[in-house]
Design an enzyme around this catalytic site. Structure first.
Site, PDB file in Angstrom:
ATOM      1  N   TYR A   1       0.686  -1.077  -0.151  1.00  0.00           N
ATOM      2  CA  TYR A   1       0.142   0.145   0.176  1.00  0.00           C
ATOM      3  C   TYR A   1       1.001   1.313  -0.119  1.00  0.00           C
ATOM      4  O   TYR A   1       1.839   1.494   0.774  1.00  0.00           O
ATOM      5  CB  TYR A   1      -0.750  -0.101   1.201  1.00  0.00           C
ATOM      6  CG  TYR A   1      -2.146   1.021   1.326  1.00  0.00           C
ATOM      7  CD1 TYR A   1      -2.125   2.216   0.261  1.00  0.00           C
ATOM      8  CD2 TYR A   1      -3.116   0.753   2.190  1.00  0.00           C
ATOM      9  CE1 TYR A   1      -3.178   2.839   0.421  1.00  0.00           C
ATOM     10  CE2 TYR A   1      -4.159   1.257   2.421  1.00  0.00           C
ATOM     11  CZ  TYR A   1      -4.402   2.752   1.345  1.00  0.00           C
ATOM     12  OH  TYR A   1      -5.413   3.427   1.162  1.00  0.00           O
ATOM     13  N   CYS A   2       0.703   1.907  -0.951  1.00  0.00           N
ATOM     14  CA  CYS A   2       1.321   3.390  -0.900  1.00  0.00           C
ATOM     15  C   CYS A   2       2.980   3.034  -1.171  1.00  0.00           C
ATOM     16  O   CYS A   2       3.340   2.354  -1.860  1.00  0.00           O
ATOM     17  CB  CYS A   2       1.047   4.202   0.027  1.00  0.00           C
ATOM     18  SG  CYS A   2       1.502   6.024  -0.027  1.00  0.00           S
ATOM     19  N   ILE A   3       3.627   3.731  -0.198  1.00  0.00           N
ATOM     20  CA  ILE A   3       5.120   3.699  -0.185  1.00  0.00           C
ATOM     21  C   ILE A   3       5.466   2.181  -0.096  1.00  0.00           C
ATOM     22  O   ILE A   3       6.627   1.826  -0.586  1.00  0.00           O
ATOM     23  CB  ILE A   3       5.820   4.611   0.824  1.00  0.00           C
ATOM     24  CG1 ILE A   3       7.250   4.475   0.698  1.00  0.00           C
ATOM     25  CG2 ILE A   3       5.503   4.034   2.247  1.00  0.00           C
ATOM     26  CD1 ILE A   3       8.073   5.433   1.669  1.00  0.00           C
TER      27      ILE A   3
END
Length: 597
Positions: free
Chosen positions: A330-332
């Protein structure tokens, strides 16, 4: 004196007493601010060159094209003078009314007095004119590089938002009415809220968004049953208890972003993606990252890969006695999952059968709304901050993200808390938003310099863990879920990086809504829909134009995709084994550690 007169006098006396308390609280305010050690200037304002270059370009425009500049100024002056004359004429006619108001609708000015009261209406209309004049001036400046223009636009908008009359007590009718209704008690409560927030953050103003006393991890948030089955210096590995008699053979391991904490995926039972996956018959593992302190200064992306991703995958394989896992980032954490997959490709490691990415960027060639924060002056400030403190402290990242939506996440909450004296709401999402993590110094500098600024992963490759890693090294089956109105990881930017992978099995989904709501979107809500299109050779505009829209969440669609890579059904697995005895109940200990201030 009449009863009404006595009541009025008593009310007036009460107001004066409360205002005296305000003076006492003001002394506390002075005391806390006298001990304030401000954040370095580079992290609070742009380099002077931003405004110097803009002023130079504007002066050049005035010399080369004076007509356009004078037209803009005359338009602003004309509107301002006419506005003043209209207001004066209404008063001269003996009418305590506002002049005609054609300004656009703005929820900040929802109080009827902004329309009906000539004082407030005059202020509102003039503010709108001033804001329009500033924005037009910025938009029409020529001979500025694109990044400089983006930065100037951002910082000028911050000035416009900050100077809104709603942000000042004397020009906020809601606050003034509340003060009168409560005999000044709202002002006292507001000042107490302000001092509380300042004292909690060593004099740094961070607006509290949620009532923290309303939540307890493991009690009313992060409640899905499970165990901590492994722990090292970087993470705790959580395995969740099954809710079905049989589960998919291939386990699922989720890597959440370490900027915030994992329980965004397990806020409440009704919107928990983790619980929903367990109920679909998956053996779910989640990494709960350590909340680093200054001792993690030398921890870099390589440490997250080796001691986080690769270790977690290895332990999950041991626990489930499987040769492969399915992974989510998720994301980074999705960006780093791509790096990990590229590394595993180089090493011939086939432990990941499929990978899913939530709101994940890999190509940073267009920095979008983060352009102001990815230039050298700001990143230099972060590097200096990391050198001094060993990490990027959580509140700096939190404040930076909040300013991207300043009216919703800074000024609006500040007005309610400090002017109206209200208690922050008991809202689980806002509670999670304020429960951040610090970022290790080496990691954040590497991420900003090498990935965001230099865009190494999609250019010539990035040197990590003894290998040169490139986006084209990602070849396992992949699914990406992005969000239509995401301002943090814009879907078109996610798509651009996704296209550069070499996977033969690729699925791309655009969910309605933003960075959080587009992901945390359970079927029970019957809310945001999603777009799909199998033709990944199209550019982003054409992809969306030709995409098929489906009502409701993408979760069931992803379940169908994921289950095809998850093997046969086997008897359900309880958390842990003889080599991994459960260490404690989920959500574990790491998630409860507060960020270093």
């Amino acid at each position: 004196m009449t009863t009404e007169d006595n009541a009025a006098v008593a009310k007036y006396d009460e107001l004066n007493k409360n205002l005296e308390k305000v003076e006492e609280l003001s002394q506390r305010l002075v005391e806390v601010m006298s001990n304030h050690n401000p954040v370095r200037r580079e992290l609070t304002a742009p380099n002077h060159d931003v405004f110097t270059n803009a002023a130079t370009a504007y002066w050049s425009e005035m010399i080369e094209n004076p007509t356009k500049v004078f037209e803009q100024q005359m338009e602003f002056w004309g509107k301002s003078v006419k506005h003043f004359v209209d207001a004066q004429q209404m008063l001269a006619q003996g009418k305590l009314e506002a002049p005609e108001d054609n300004t656009p609708t703005d929820r900040r000015f929802s109080n009827p007095l902004w329309q009906t009261n000539p004082y407030f209406n005059f202020i509102k209309q003039q503010y709108m004119m001033n804001a329009e004049a500033i924005r037009k001036s910025v938009e029409t400046i020529e001979d500025l590089p694109q990044k400089e223009r983006a930065r100037l636009k951002y910082f000028s908008n911050q000035i416009v938002d900050m100077m809104a009359p709603t942000n000042f007590l004397g020009t906020n009718p809601d606050a003034l009415e509340k003060a009168m209704e409560t005999e000044g008690r709202s002002l006292i409560a507001g000042l107490e809220n302000l001092i509380r927030d300042l004292e909690a953050n060593n004099g740094e103003l961070i607006v509290k968004l949620a009532d923290e006393s309303a939540f307890e991890l493991g009690k009313n948030v992060a409640t899905t049953p499970g165990k901590v089955v492994f722990r090292n210096r970087m993470m705790e590995l959580l395995q969740y208890s099954p809710s079905t008699e049989e589960v998919h053979e291939i386990p699922l391991v989720i890597f959440p972003p370490w900027i915030n904490k994992f329980y965004i995926l397990d806020l409440k039972e009704k919107n928990s993606l983790i619980k929903w996956l367990v109920d679909q018959g998956y053996t779910v593992f989640v990494v709960s990252w350590v909340n680093p302190d200054r001792s993690f200064a030398d921890v870099g992306i390589e440490d997250y890969i080796e001691d986080g991703y690769l270790t977690a995958i290895s332990e999950v394989k041991k626990l489930t006695k499987q040769k492969q896992v399915n992974a989510v980032g998720y994301c980074i954490a999705g960006t780093t999952l791509n790096l990990t997959l590229a590394l595993m490709k180089k090493r011939g490691d086939k432990s990941v059968k499929s990978a899913t990415f939530f709101t994940t960027l890999t190509d940073f060639s267009d920095q979008g709304e983060f352009t102001p924060f990815l230039q050298n002056d700001f990143v230099d400030g972060i590097e200096a901050e990391a050198a001094e403190h060993g990490l990027l402290r959580s509140f700096i990242m939190q404040r930076t993200m909040s300013f991207l939506r300043s009216n919703d996440l800074i000024y609006g909450p500040a007005i309610r808390s400090y002017m109206l004296g209200e208690t922050p709401p008991a809202f689980d999402l806002l509670y999670w938003n304020g429960d951040g993590s610090g970022l290790p110094g080496k990691m954040v500098v590497d991420y900003l310099r090498r990935l965001c600024q230099d865009n190494q992963f999609v250019n010539d490759g990035i040197e990590l863990c003894g290998e040169t890693l490139h986006i084209s090294d990602v070849t396992v089956p992949i699914c990406a879920v992005t969000c239509e109105t995401d301002h943090i990881a814009r879907w078109k930017d996610c798509y651009r990086g996704f296209q550069q992978t070499k996977s033969r099995n690729r699925t791309f989904i655009v969910s309605q809504s933003g960075h959080i709501a587009g992901i945390v979107n359970p079927p029970s809500k019957k809310k945001y829909g999603h777009y799909t299109n199998k033709d990944l050779k199209l550019d982003s505009e054409e992809w969306l134009e030709k995409a098929e829209f489906t009502e409701g969440t993408w979760w069931p669609r992803w379940d169908t995709w994921l289950s095809s890579s998850s093997g046969k059904m086997v008897p359900a697995r309880e958390p842990g084994d003889s080599e991994h005895p459960p260490l404690e109940d989920a959500p574990g200990s790491y998630v409860k550690v507060l960020a270093t201030r």
